[in-house]
Design an enzyme around this catalytic site. Structure first.
Site, short mmCIF file in Angstrom:
data_model
loop_
_atom_site.label_atom_id
_atom_site.label_comp_id
_atom_site.label_asym_id
_atom_site.label_seq_id
_atom_site.Cartn_x
_atom_site.Cartn_y
_atom_site.Cartn_z
N GLY A 45 29.93 -22.04 -24.31
CA GLY A 45 28.96 -22.94 -23.85
C GLY A 45 27.74 -22.16 -24.19
CB ALA A 46 26.73 -18.44 -24.80
N GLY B 92 6.61 -1.45 2.05
CA GLY B 92 6.14 -2.54 2.92
C GLY B 92 5.60 -3.61 2.72
N GLY B 93 4.61 -4.29 3.47
CA GLY B 93 3.80 -5.47 2.68
C GLY B 93 3.47 -5.39 1.44
C1 HXC Z 1 -2.86 3.34 8.07
C2 HXC Z 1 -1.91 5.37 6.78
C3 HXC Z 1 -0.84 4.25 6.65
C4 HXC Z 1 -0.80 3.44 7.03
C5 HXC Z 1 -0.89 6.33 4.62
N1 HXC Z 1 -1.85 6.26 5.61
N2 HXC Z 1 -0.31 4.50 5.12
N3 HXC Z 1 -2.69 5.30 7.66
N4 HXC Z 1 -1.58 2.87 7.75
N5 HXC Z 1 0.16 2.19 6.58
C6 HXC Z 1 -2.49 7.57 5.97
C7 HXC Z 1 -1.85 8.87 5.87
O1 HXC Z 1 -2.18 9.06 8.07
C8 HXC Z 1 -2.91 9.52 5.43
O2 HXC Z 1 -3.77 9.85 6.84
C9 HXC Z 1 -3.54 9.52 4.64
O3 HXC Z 1 -3.23 7.99 4.05
C10 HXC Z 1 -2.42 10.07 3.17
O4 HXC Z 1 -1.56 9.51 3.54
P1 HXC Z 1 0.55 10.80 4.05
O5 HXC Z 1 1.25 10.27 4.53
O6 HXC Z 1 -0.99 12.43 4.37
O7 HXC Z 1 0.22 10.69 2.08
P2 HXC Z 1 2.36 10.90 1.73
O8 HXC Z 1 2.12 12.17 1.64
O9 HXC Z 1 1.35 11.02 0.03
O10 HXC Z 1 2.41 9.74 1.93
C11 HXC Z 1 2.58 8.80 1.61
C12 HXC Z 1 2.84 7.84 2.21
C13 HXC Z 1 3.00 7.52 4.02
C14 HXC Z 1 4.75 7.68 1.44
C15 HXC Z 1 2.62 6.00 1.70
O11 HXC Z 1 1.26 7.72 3.67
C16 HXC Z 1 3.45 6.63 4.62
O12 HXC Z 1 5.24 6.87 4.65
N6 HXC Z 1 3.31 5.30 5.01
C17 HXC Z 1 3.31 4.73 6.37
C18 HXC Z 1 4.03 3.57 5.24
C19 HXC Z 1 4.44 2.42 6.02
O13 HXC Z 1 5.28 1.87 7.10
N7 HXC Z 1 3.70 1.40 5.87
C20 HXC Z 1 3.21 0.04 6.71
C21 HXC Z 1 4.45 -0.53 6.32
S1 HXC Z 1 4.95 -2.17 7.34
P3 HXC Z 1 -5.57 11.63 6.31
O14 HXC Z 1 -6.00 10.95 7.63
O15 HXC Z 1 -4.42 11.95 7.34
O16 HXC Z 1 -5.36 11.73 4.80
C22 HXC Z 1 4.54 -3.40 6.41
C23 HXC Z 1 4.55 -4.44 7.88
C24 HXC Z 1 3.93 -5.74 6.42
O17 HXC Z 1 3.83 -2.75 5.81
C25 HXC Z 1 4.62 -6.96 6.02
C26 HXC Z 1 4.12 -7.40 5.44
C27 HXC Z 1 5.13 -8.56 5.14
#
Ligand code: HXC
Length: 511
Positions: free
Chosen positions: A405-406, A170-171
């Site tokens: 050209g290269a 993501g971001g």
């Molecule tokens: C809040 C988050 C989080 C997030 C992970 N966590 N990502 N909390 N916001 N974005 C938390 C989980 O809830 C979890 O908390 C802990 O971090 C570990 O995550 P897990 O999922 O258990 O770990 P894992 O299985 O290793 O997976 C990692 C991951 C997955 C692939 C990164 O967590 C994931 O897909 N996260 C979301 C990714 C995402 O969609 N992000 C937003 C993108 S949008 P607990 O308490 O349960 O341990 C974005 C837009 C911005 O970024 C654009 C700007 C240009």
């Protein structure tokens, strides 16, 4: 006083635990180090000064008012030294909300970015995070944009390096994408805008995280990453090595390190590097290693577009950027990927005052629909543009072919090459003898003897460095064994080069 100090130590110890021992253990079980362990390895021992250790998130929505307020809020920031030189660093802490970016987390990174730019020192980001803190909504999005803006302002002023050491989604992907270099850890890191689940929903493709954005994708195919290493420790040690090559800012000189390698060292083995058969390959990296101080070469984009080689070395202890066609891969031809790769490297060197040494053995641009449809004209122009605008010292050596050209593109005299050398084996021409004769003498194509005679005539006249040397396009034809000595002297002579392009807001490189 003792109580106060004890309580400070207690608070620090709590902060050091990040998301807690269980999450630290889980991090280790995945073969990853924690944010603080990584910083310890990256910086000189004991040099890290941490900022904002006690910062906490201020979110209240979606149950965040009841969520633990972990000190540090998922990112460790500060500064330290690498071999005595200042660098700024931030490291995402995956044990705290998955390293996700909140408003306060962003403010910590911004503080470090501002300090790095103000104080003119490189900044290194270690990424291991799940993108925007979903519970914070637009506050997180705003935080990202503030970071992006600073990446752009710092671009070309201080070196910015991103190291991907876990998820980067993501971001989180766009800040690294605007820095100078991205390195990844094999098997434990991946980068994508949208993950496998979203991909499945939108395009119905089934892919793993590795297939979508692992090091095997970004360091080889997409060229998003500049290199990949096997584990956290090796990656961080390589980053220390890279920092040693880079100036602290665009106003600083390249670092100068002691060297025990005689700059006048002759290397007889180079006299036989070029095979007798002009169509046989040889390894241009052998030449780079034999020319650079102590054979030390830090390659950039080693696994992508391998028909051109780019990377840093040193001459007389000072950093130079090497760009070299690689006859071992696709005969060293220039195509879209190799042009883009080398153009970006040349521009980095030019932005940071790093002299460029170019080794040329190129049969031309790669023909074909795949290349033309893919925009070869525009991509090839990037490299041409990059060399032409560069004002740093440019030393070029043609080892064998420099066709079409290269020839022009590869830091020729006409693009303000400062010193242009050729080996006696150089062949500087519009094209190879066979192709040339078949075009010029098409009517005689069936007369084997006549074609053979014309081919010989063309080879004698053009397939040497002397037609170019007669015009001064080549400053001197040098003995291969003296290459290191000649290039060292040329760079010493160019040490105080002054050249400015006309004033402009910025140029319009064909993107
Ligand atoms: C809040 C988050 C989080 C997030 C992970 N966590 N990502 N909390 N916001 N974005 C938390 C989980 O809830 C979890 O908390 C802990 O971090 C570990 O995550 P897990 O999922 O258990 O770990 P894992 O299985 O290793 O997976 C990692 C991951 C997955 C692939 C990164 O967590 C994931 O897909 N996260 C979301 C990714 C995402 O969609 N992000 C937003 C993108 S949008 P607990 O308490 O349960 O341990 C974005 C837009 C911005 O970024 C654009 C700007 C240009």
């Amino acid at each position: 006083m003792k109580n106060v100090l004890d309580s400070l130590e207690k608070r620090r110890a709590e902060a050091h635990l990040g998301g807690g021992q269980a999450r630290i253990d889980a991090q280790h079980a995945r073969g990853k180090l924690t944010a603080r362990e990584r910083i310890e390895l990256l910086l000189d021992h004991g040099s890290f000064e941490e900022f904002d250790m006690f910062v906490q998130h201020r979110a209240v929505d979606f149950g965040m008012d009841k969520a633990p307020k972990t000190p540090g809020d998922g990112v460790v920031t500060g500064w330290g030294t690498v071999n005595g030189r200042t660098v700024y660093v931030f490291a995402k802490d995956f044990t705290v909300f998955g390293g996700s970016l909140s408003e306060t987390h962003a403010q910590k990174i911004i503080k470090i970015q501002d300090m790095a730019l103000r104080n003119r020192a490189p900044i290194i980001g270690l990424f291991d995070a799940g993108g925007a803190r979903i519970q914070e909504g637009v506050a997180a999005l705003g935080g990202y944009a503030e970071i992006f803006q600073r990446n752009v302002l710092a671009s070309g002023v201080i070196p910015q390096i991103s190291v991907i050491m876990g998820p980067c989604a993501g971001g989180d992907v766009y800040s690294p994408a605007m820095t100078d270099f991205i390195f990844m850890v094999r098997d434990t890191s991946y980068m994508f805008v949208t993950g496998p689940d979203v991909v499945k929903t939108v395009t119905n493709e089934t892919v793993t995280a590795e297939e979508l954005g692992g090091a095997s994708v970004h360091a080889v195919k997409s060229s998003v990453a500049d290199g990949a290493y096997d584990n956290d420790v090796e990656t961080l040690l390589q980053m220390r090595r890279l920092i040693d090559f880079l100036p602290s800012s665009n106003r600083d000189e390249v670092p100068e390190w002691p060297t025990f390698d005689d700059s006048a060292r002759l290397d007889k083995s180079l006299d036989t590097l070029i095979p007798d058969n002009p169509n046989k390959p040889y390894d241009i990296k052998e030449l780079i290693r034999k020319v650079a101080d102590e054979g030390d070469f830090f390659e950039i984009q080693e696994s992508h577009a391998r028909n051109i080689v780019t990377g840093f070395g040193r001459m007389e202890g000072r950093t130079v950027g090497f760009v070299a066609n690689q006859p071992m891969v696709l005969a060293g031809v220039l195509d879209s990927d190799s042009s883009r790769k080398a153009a970006r490297f040349v521009r980095f060197c030019d932005a940071f005052g790093i002299p460029i040494v170019t080794f040329v053995d190129v049969p031309g641009f790669l023909p074909g629909t795949a290349q033309e449809y893919g925009g070869l004209i525009k991509h090839g122009a990037k490299l041409l543009f990059a060399y032409a605008e560069a004002t740093v010292p440019k030393v070029t050596l043609i080892t064998r072919k420099a066709f079409g050209g290269a020839y022009d593109v590869m830091a020729s005299k006409h693009l303000r090459g400062d010193v242009n050398y050729a080996w006696p084996t150089a062949q500087i021409a519009v094209m190879g003898a066979k192709g040339a004769v078949e075009i010029i003498f098409r009517a005689d194509i069936k007369d084997v003897d006549k074609i053979a005679a014309r081919t010989k005539e063309y080879e004698d006249r053009f397939l040497s460095p002397f037609a170019a040397a007669e015009r001064g396009y080549i400053d001197e034809v040098i003995a291969p064994n003296a290459t290191r000595a000649r290039i060292s002297r040329a760079l010493a002579m160019l040490r105080h080069k002054e050249l400015e392009n006309p004033w402009k807001k910025h140029d319009n490189i064909p993107l």
